[in-house]
Design an enzyme around this catalytic site. Structure first.
Site, PDB file in Angstrom:
ATOM      1  N   LYS A 199       4.489   2.004  -7.232  1.00 37.81           N
ATOM      2  CA  LYS A 199       5.562   2.366  -7.714  1.00 37.81           C
ATOM      3  C   LYS A 199       5.446   3.602  -8.333  1.00 37.81           C
ATOM      4  O   LYS A 199       4.517   4.055  -8.894  1.00 37.81           O
ATOM      5  CB  LYS A 199       5.953   1.286  -8.935  1.00 37.81           C
ATOM      6  CG  LYS A 199       6.186  -0.001  -8.037  1.00 37.81           C
ATOM      7  CD  LYS A 199       7.268  -0.284  -7.069  1.00 37.81           C
ATOM      8  CE  LYS A 199       7.261  -1.600  -6.717  1.00 37.81           C
ATOM      9  NZ  LYS A 199       6.261  -1.924  -5.517  1.00 37.81           N
TER      10      LYS A 199
HETATM   11  N1  T4K Z   1       9.717  -7.515  -5.618  1.00 39.66           N
HETATM   12  C1  T4K Z   1       9.940  -6.315  -4.815  1.00 39.66           C
HETATM   13  C2  T4K Z   1      11.252  -5.761  -4.365  1.00 39.66           C
HETATM   14  C3  T4K Z   1       8.754  -5.675  -4.232  1.00 39.66           C
HETATM   15  O1  T4K Z   1       9.202  -4.610  -3.530  1.00 39.66           O
HETATM   16  C4  T4K Z   1       7.414  -6.066  -4.718  1.00 39.66           C
HETATM   17  C5  T4K Z   1       6.519  -5.210  -4.342  1.00 39.66           C
HETATM   18  C6  T4K Z   1       7.324  -7.185  -5.436  1.00 39.66           C
HETATM   19  C7  T4K Z   1       8.572  -7.866  -5.920  1.00 39.66           C
HETATM   20  C8  T4K Z   1       6.061  -7.687  -6.252  1.00 39.66           C
HETATM   21  O2  T4K Z   1       5.584  -6.767  -7.027  1.00 39.66           O
HETATM   22  P1  T4K Z   1       3.990  -6.619  -7.440  1.00 39.66           P
HETATM   23  O3  T4K Z   1       3.657  -8.284  -7.484  1.00 39.66           O
HETATM   24  O4  T4K Z   1       3.033  -5.999  -6.518  1.00 39.66           O
HETATM   25  O5  T4K Z   1       3.882  -6.026  -8.616  1.00 39.66           O
HETATM   26  C9  T4K Z   1       3.409  -2.546  -1.325  1.00 39.66           C
HETATM   27  C10 T4K Z   1       2.993  -3.167  -2.757  1.00 39.66           C
HETATM   28  O6  T4K Z   1       1.782  -3.640  -2.776  1.00 39.66           O
HETATM   29  C11 T4K Z   1       3.949  -3.716  -3.460  1.00 39.66           C
HETATM   30  O7  T4K Z   1       3.717  -3.836  -4.590  1.00 39.66           O
HETATM   31  C12 T4K Z   1       5.448  -3.349  -3.083  1.00 39.66           C
HETATM   32  N2  T4K Z   1       6.221  -4.342  -3.659  1.00 39.66           N
HETATM   33  C13 T4K Z   1       5.407  -3.193  -1.556  1.00 39.66           C
HETATM   34  C14 T4K Z   1       7.003  -2.614  -1.217  1.00 39.66           C
HETATM   35  O8  T4K Z   1       4.486  -2.270  -1.257  1.00 39.66           O
HETATM   36  P2  T4K Z   1       2.424  -3.258   0.877  1.00 39.66           P
HETATM   37  O9  T4K Z   1       1.682  -4.076   1.418  1.00 39.66           O
HETATM   38  O10 T4K Z   1       3.313  -2.230   2.002  1.00 39.66           O
HETATM   39  O11 T4K Z   1       0.783  -2.155   0.352  1.00 39.66           O
HETATM   40  P3  T4K Z   1       0.004  -1.069   0.959  1.00 39.66           P
HETATM   41  O12 T4K Z   1      -1.408  -1.568   0.696  1.00 39.66           O
HETATM   42  O13 T4K Z   1       0.279  -1.205   2.499  1.00 39.66           O
HETATM   43  O14 T4K Z   1       0.400   0.227   0.362  1.00 39.66           O
HETATM   44  C15 T4K Z   1       1.710   0.837   0.640  1.00 39.66           C
HETATM   45  C16 T4K Z   1       1.341   2.261   0.559  1.00 39.66           C
HETATM   46  O15 T4K Z   1       0.857   2.812  -0.513  1.00 39.66           O
HETATM   47  C17 T4K Z   1       0.467   2.706   1.672  1.00 39.66           C
HETATM   48  O16 T4K Z   1       1.164   3.734   2.437  1.00 39.66           O
HETATM   49  C18 T4K Z   1      -0.580   3.223   1.280  1.00 39.66           C
HETATM   50  C19 T4K Z   1      -0.315   3.605  -0.293  1.00 39.66           C
HETATM   51  N3  T4K Z   1      -1.240   3.366  -1.421  1.00 39.66           N
HETATM   52  C20 T4K Z   1      -1.351   1.990  -1.870  1.00 39.66           C
HETATM   53  C21 T4K Z   1      -2.490   1.834  -2.750  1.00 39.66           C
HETATM   54  C22 T4K Z   1      -2.476   0.185  -3.246  1.00 39.66           C
HETATM   55  C23 T4K Z   1      -1.891   4.516  -2.130  1.00 39.66           C
HETATM   56  O17 T4K Z   1      -1.795   5.644  -1.622  1.00 39.66           O
HETATM   57  N4  T4K Z   1      -2.562   4.027  -3.244  1.00 39.66           N
HETATM   58  C24 T4K Z   1      -2.987   2.669  -3.481  1.00 39.66           C
HETATM   59  O18 T4K Z   1      -3.679   2.532  -4.686  1.00 39.66           O
HETATM   60  O19 T4K Z   1       3.111  -3.490  -0.422  1.00 39.66           O
END
Ligand code: T4K
Length: 396
Positions: A199
């Protein structure tokens, strides 16, 4: 600038040496953060309502103009706790076009998410379709401010009041945004934010519940700390939803950069808007009007007929260039387990969702992406579209 033969998907060298991500964390002043971490270590108070968490909550309440803001370990647990504290049971109406955490936070506690279609203009739950989904088992509605765009707050709240339902907003994307001059956080019975690393405003992992309801806030505070009302007194069923001091330290540091992060995102959004203008079949989701946005999600829709290429082929061509665009929120929660098994025909009631999940792409933005990167990304998108036939042939 590349010419068509130089597209990486056609054998050329990737435009970017390092991968450009959606959701790269924004990081504020490191020394301010490290100073706070040292203080935490000196105090030897690492979690359980420490002074950083308390200060973070007071600052959030002031910023959002709400009576209560309760910091949590993440938005998913915050949603679960708030849903429970609101007394939701039976069925709750939610969009399928959202991150799977939204329906999971219901199903996790045996509440059935009833998926509602979206308005294709806004991508958010369509209030005109909500009422027909209400049954005697319905206890609430969850609206999601997708992409940081306030959903149809007034229309949904009016239905919830009239039908005696609880109104919760998943504001995971909408921290720092406002609607009609009021900050997101102050609408409905409560609103839940995510401060996940991806975020624009992060606390590594984290989230918060904002509400003006004193009783609800007291219940949520108990529930996030095992139901403890004193050292040895447990007065409620609870779980562990607490935010740690180190996360709050990151939050306090990030708060000092809020306006700067939004300004960079706004600049990036404007660069995409001008770089993608007049591209046939490409629609940049508009962020306009009087509401305030954080511009964290730059989302485009690809209309295959007009663009001459399917979204998935464009995605592969972009990944080949190290532009790591994402298909948020493909394929729609109703097509993920356990919902796919529970409701195999749900798609029939979700025609707009079914169409949109084939079209959307989120593009890299944030402080890790420069204006020059974006000019380059837009030029590549243009080139891929101009060479749609060749690209499709390679991928066939
Ligand atoms: N409701 C909505 C509408 C949401 O979008 C979300 C979360 C939630 C509830 C729940 O919130 P939390 O419980 O997570 O606080 C990611 C996030 O993990 C998630 O928080 C977010 N929405 C969602 C839209 O995106 P993934 O599975 O796509 O994450 P991931 O690991 O594939 O990373 C996404 C991108 O970010 C990649 O392009 C790489 C980059 N990244 C990721 C991390 C963790 C970085 O560059 N550095 C990092 O440290 O879910």
């Amino acid at each position: 600038m590349k010419d068509s033969s130089e597209l990486a998907i056609l054998g050329g060298t990737p435009a970017f040496t390092n991968q450009l991500y959606v959701g790269r964390p924004n990081i504020g002043d490191r020394s301010a953060f490290m100073g706070r971490v040292n203080d935490i270590l000196d105090r030897r108070w690492l979690t359980n309502n420490g002074i950083c968490v308390q200060e973070f909550e007071r600052r959030l309440e002031a910023l959002l103009g709400v009576k209560h803001c309760i910091a949590m370990c993440n938005a998913t647990v915050a949603l679960e706790i708030t849903i429970r504290a609101l007394g939701m049971t039976g069925e709750v109406i939610v969009p399928s076009f959202t991150f799977v955490a939204t329906p999971h936070s219901l199903q996790w506690q045996q509440i059935t998410p009833v998926f509602c279609d979206i308005d294709p203009e806004t991508h958010s739950i369509d209030p005109r379709r909500v009422e027909s989904l209400i049954t005697p088992r319905t206890t609430g509605i969850i609206g999601v401010h997708l992409w940081g765009k306030p959903c149809a707050i007034e229309a949904l709240t009016e239905i919830a009041h009239r039908r005696n339902l609880r109104m919760l907003f998943d504001a995971a994307h909408a921290f720092g945004c406002s609607h009609n001059g009021r900050m997101i956080g102050s609408f409905g019975d409560a609103e839940v934010f995510s401060f996940h690393a991806t975020k624009f405003f992060n606390t590594f992992e984290g989230g918060a519940v904002a509400t003006n309801d004193d009783e609800l806030a007291a219940r949520i505070r108990l529930m996030k700390n095992f139901g403890f009302a004193g050292y040895d007194t447990v007065v409620y069923i609870g779980t562990n939803g607490k935010m740690s001091e180190i996360s709050a330290a990151m939050g306090l540091t990030s708060l000092e950069h809020l306006e700067e992060f939004i300004a960079i995102n706004r600049r990036n959004y404007a660069a995409y808007a001008s770089g993608l203008a007049d591209l046939p079949g490409v629609r940049l989701v508009p962020l306009e009007g009087t509401d305030r946005y954080n511009y964290q999600y730059v989302v485009i829709e690809i209309n295959e007929q007009a663009a001459g290429i399917h979204r998935d082929a464009l995605l592969q061509a972009l990944h080949a260039e190290n532009i790591m665009a994402r298909r948020y929120f493909y394929p729609g929660c109703h097509r993920m387990e356990p919902y796919r098994s529970y409701f195999p025909n749900a798609g029939l009631l979700l025609p707009e969702t079914e169409l949109l999940v084939q079209r959307v792409l989120s593009l890299p933005t944030g402080t890790a992406v420069t204006e020059e990167d974006i000019i380059n990304i837009c030029a590549i998108i243009r080139l891929v579209l101009e060479n749609g036939v060749k690209v499709a042939k390679v991928l066939a």
